[in-house]
Design a protein around this motif. Structure first.
Motif, PDB file in Angstrom:
ATOM      1  N   ALA A  77       0.836  -1.204   0.000  1.00 36.34           N
ATOM      2  CA  ALA A  77       0.000   0.000   0.000  1.00 36.34           C
ATOM      3  C   ALA A  77       0.873   1.257   0.000  1.00 36.34           C
ATOM      4  CB  ALA A  77      -0.925  -0.009   1.205  1.00 36.34           C
ATOM      5  N   ALA A  78       1.970   1.238   0.768  1.00 34.02           N
ATOM      6  CA  ALA A  78       2.886   2.382   0.797  1.00 34.02           C
ATOM      7  C   ALA A  78       3.558   2.574  -0.560  1.00 34.02           C
ATOM      8  CB  ALA A  78       3.924   2.194   1.889  1.00 34.02           C
ATOM      9  N   MET A  79       3.946   1.476  -1.199  1.00 34.16           N
ATOM     10  CA  MET A  79       4.559   1.550  -2.527  1.00 34.16           C
ATOM     11  C   MET A  79       3.555   2.087  -3.539  1.00 34.16           C
ATOM     12  SD  MET A  79       7.116   1.150  -4.561  1.00 34.16           S
ATOM     13  CE  MET A  79       8.289   0.141  -3.708  1.00 34.16           C
ATOM     14  N   GLY A  80       2.296   1.653  -3.443  1.00 34.16           N
ATOM     15  CA  GLY A  80       1.259   2.161  -4.332  1.00 34.16           C
ATOM     16  C   GLY A  80       1.080   3.658  -4.183  1.00 34.16           C
ATOM     17  N   LYS A  81       1.090   4.127  -2.951  1.00 34.12           N
ATOM     18  CA  LYS A  81       0.953   5.564  -2.702  1.00 34.12           C
ATOM     19  C   LYS A  81       2.138   6.322  -3.290  1.00 34.12           C
ATOM     20  CE  LYS A  81       0.448   8.930   0.971  1.00 34.12           C
ATOM     21  NZ  LYS A  81      -0.819   9.549   1.008  1.00 34.12           N
TER      22      LYS A  81
END
Length: 124
Positions: A77-81
């Protein structure tokens, strides 16, 4: 006397004897459920991150799809953001796949390569 077969559609969802709600997957009480632990594991991949552009099932609207990142759910999720911010676009993370609205293959490949991932451009 007829025997009852186990039907997942009519599975037990609550039991006062077992201590409340039951997990629909493992049918154990929620306090003893192990499903969350197994789903939180990092998926096994071949070490190659694949970046592609897809329009199928999106009414002609294209999205950049990132598959193969060996990260847990929170890190994914952090990488997606981070990728959405780098592209200046919206998107989502679901089922271990990052989708970014629009055709942003080149910026995504640049960001992932800079972080040390082995990246391949997939598709056309």
């Amino acid at each position: 006397m007829a025997t009852m077969k186990s039907n997942p559609a009519s599975a037990l969802v609550y039991s006062t004897e077992a201590g409340g709600r039951m997990c629909p997957d493992c049918r154990a009480p929620m306090a003893q459920c192990r499903c969350k632990e197994t789903s939180a594991r990092i998926p096994a991949t071949d070490g190659i991150v694949r970046v592609s552009h897809e329009t199928k099932g999106r009414k002609g609207k294209g999205v950049t799809v990132v598959k193969g990142l060996a990260l847990d759910a929170a890190a994914l999720a952090a990488m997606g953001k981070q990728l959405k911010t780098a592209c200046g676009s919206g998107g989502t993370v679901k089922d271990g796949i990052i989708e970014i609205q629009g055709d942003h293959r080149e910026p995504v490949i640049a960001v992932l390569s800079k972080q040390g991932h082995t990246v391949k451009r997939a598709g056309g």
